[in-house]
Enzyme design. Sequence first.
Site, PDB file in Angstrom:
ATOM      1  N   GLU A   1       0.814  -1.217   0.000  1.00 55.32           N
ATOM      2  CA  GLU A   1       0.000   0.000   0.000  1.00 55.32           C
ATOM      3  C   GLU A   1       0.847   1.268   0.000  1.00 55.32           C
ATOM      4  O   GLU A   1       0.851   2.044   0.963  1.00 55.32           O
ATOM      5  CB  GLU A   1      -0.982  -0.020   1.171  1.00 55.32           C
ATOM      6  CG  GLU A   1      -2.005  -1.138   1.033  1.00 55.32           C
ATOM      7  CD  GLU A   1      -3.195  -1.026   1.964  1.00 55.32           C
ATOM      8  OE1 GLU A   1      -3.062  -0.442   3.053  1.00 55.32           O
ATOM      9  OE2 GLU A   1      -4.273  -1.547   1.598  1.00 55.32           O
TER      10      GLU A   1
ATOM     11  N   GLU B   1      -6.750  -7.733  -1.619  1.00 53.51           N
ATOM     12  CA  GLU B   1      -7.170  -7.939  -0.231  1.00 53.51           C
ATOM     13  C   GLU B   1      -8.645  -7.619  -0.111  1.00 53.51           C
ATOM     14  O   GLU B   1      -9.159  -6.740  -0.817  1.00 53.51           O
ATOM     15  CB  GLU B   1      -6.423  -7.005   0.722  1.00 53.51           C
ATOM     16  CG  GLU B   1      -4.937  -7.222   0.831  1.00 53.51           C
ATOM     17  CD  GLU B   1      -4.291  -6.227   1.802  1.00 53.51           C
ATOM     18  OE1 GLU B   1      -4.988  -5.692   2.688  1.00 53.51           O
ATOM     19  OE2 GLU B   1      -3.082  -5.988   1.653  1.00 53.51           O
TER      20      GLU B   1
HETATM   21  C1  GLA Z   1      -4.344  -3.080   4.458  1.00 56.03           C
HETATM   22  C2  GLA Z   1      -2.965  -3.716   4.531  1.00 56.03           C
HETATM   23  C3  GLA Z   1      -2.962  -5.041   5.218  1.00 56.03           C
HETATM   24  C4  GLA Z   1      -3.856  -5.029   6.422  1.00 56.03           C
HETATM   25  C5  GLA Z   1      -5.240  -4.612   6.011  1.00 56.03           C
HETATM   26  C6  GLA Z   1      -6.245  -4.640   7.136  1.00 56.03           C
HETATM   27  O1  GLA Z   1      -5.018  -3.362   3.321  1.00 56.03           O
HETATM   28  O2  GLA Z   1      -2.358  -3.832   3.268  1.00 56.03           O
HETATM   29  O3  GLA Z   1      -1.629  -5.324   5.600  1.00 56.03           O
HETATM   30  O4  GLA Z   1      -3.357  -4.160   7.368  1.00 56.03           O
HETATM   31  O5  GLA Z   1      -5.188  -3.309   5.526  1.00 56.03           O
HETATM   32  O6  GLA Z   1      -7.531  -4.315   6.701  1.00 56.03           O
END
Ligand code: GLA
Length: 659
Positions: A149, A306
């Site tokens: 991210e 995700e």
């Molecule tokens: C983000 C991060 C993950 C995790 C999620 C939790 O997307 O990339 O590592 O922390 O949030 O929702």
Amino acid sequence: MGNGKLLHGGDYNPEQWLKSPDILKRDLELMRKARVNLVTLGVFSWSMLEPEEGKYDLDWLGEIIDNLYAQGIMVDLATPSGAKPAWLVQKYPEVQRVGADRVRELYGNRHSHCYTSPVYREKVRAIDQALARRFRVHPGIVMWHVSNELGGECHCELCQAKFREWLKEKYATLDRLNEAWNSAFWSHIYSDWSQIESPAPHGEGAMHGLVLDWKRFVTSRTLDFYRMERDAVRELIPEAKFTVNMMYRFDGLDYAKFAPDLDIISWDDYPTWHKAGESDEDICLKSAMMHDFFYSLKGKPFWMMESSPSMTNWQPVSKVKKPGVQMLSGLNAVAHGADAVMYFQWRQSRGAVEKFHGAVVGHDGREESRVFCETAELGKALEQLAPLAGVPREREAAIVHDQESKWAMEGSQGPRNIGLGYWDEVMLHYRALQKNAVTVDFIGQDGDLSGYKLIVCPMLYMLREDFAEKLRGFVAKGGTLVLTYWSGVADETDLCRIGDTPFGLTDVLGLRRLEIDGMYEGEKRRCVSAVAGERAEAYGSVLCEVAKSETAKPILVYAEDFFKGAPAVCVNRYGRGRAYYLATRFEPDFYSGLYRGLASSLFDLPITTPLPDGVLPARRGDWLFLQNTSGRTATVMRRRLQPYGTLIVNLKTKEKLIF
Ligand code: GLA
Ligand code: ZN
């Protein structure tokens, strides 16, 4: 990339379980049951991979990858730069980011590194190459997941120096820079490059051109860091493929600039299902809109990297997904172009900040849990839907989203400083189009307009000259343009356009802007049909523009205040096409009406009869998805859909599948 399959899996953090071999073994068994075929590994493993500076321990990871591969599970291998070991920060404090307030971060949070620090770059390159060297011939690694991210900015001295270099490259002379930023304002003429500083709460903020350039610089710095990591791996594995996991409506980066450097676009989707005061249909549409946005970045299937299989732990209230919603949201991603449905995370952590975050396998480790069963069911559905892997979407309508324009517009003080609600505006158009089963792409001003019949420009504040030209050609050749208020206002360094606006399009629209009025929350301005005797009514809000129509034909006019009689909606014929202008923001019903008309005249729609409340259509290739986002059963095409159920129809073969 999907090898003819849709991918299913998630973030797997075995480094948290290395002392429990029984759990690692059980993971493999459970993954098989859940029909997992891809996991993301190593995102936060750095301190386990390099416990001491320069001493690598990659064996444990090798063993995990081998075991996964032995049962047909592929790996999306992360570079670990998103979170660093404590020893690194202790020894090299410069790797930590400095905030806009000029305070350097202490060790603790992830994603807190300086993108310029030569030491950090060197250490990241070294660990990335250690991974690449070790795993270069492993057939199980199908993707490299660079960092995590990407986001944030650093204001340290190293970054300030880079910012000045970047500006020198862009403007060459201070004269040009002063001109581009209108630096004569508040006595800002810069006489030396070293006087330029990044924005700060206790410093610069008034020079909009500077603030905008800083944001562009942050994107270019972050991209440069990404490229450094990618090249570190690529030097050793020339055929490696790369992605970065992007975020919902993330404002910190111009993602469009990353797209050419990525092999697959991926993003992390965390909708606030079952939020009080908002329908699940609207929540689903918000995710759908982002799926479409990310699909459009490359015009290719993407990965949902995700999503939570149940709840998150960071929303104001983190609700679990109701039964069926896991299936609904996974299939929604596929409907909009996803080739992978992935979760964060596989197994729930025991401790630290994410210990209550949802996971496929909970603390009880049971396969009878509702979350596990629903995940396994979705896994099965994805296997059935394998023919969808790699299938592209139609090119029908495009909404213009330009991150730089958004930055410029929101960075400006103007008619409404309590919020312009940019995404709300975009959603009004998107929602109405999507509900009519029109496939919507998102394009920037560098985008290619060919193939589209309808282009929508919501609040395109910083309309570029070359793009205005493209739009002109598009309409002249028969295209339909919808453009709203607060478009064509400023140029690329946020200098206001001199002369008539909307810049570059006054003849296409057949009008010119006179004034724009900000509205308080709840304040509305009534509009009525421009045709005497015809009953139509709508209410404008947020911003109300007054324009003078030259050749445009008014459809709605303002009915109150001194605005009375001024066009609120008009249409102008230009060449072989038409351009609609919306002077204000209306309620959702208005857009439903407008786009129902446009959609049925412009597109060959897969459905023409209204769908029951809460049922959303989406089309991918020959496949039409009809999804029941409501908690009630619904009947579509003579089939009964359970709450949150999905009907998939192959438009060619008429085959129907129900989930
Ligand atoms: C983000 C991060 C993950 C995790 C999620 C939790 O997307 O990339 O590592 O922390 O949030 O929702
Ligand atoms: Zn820095």
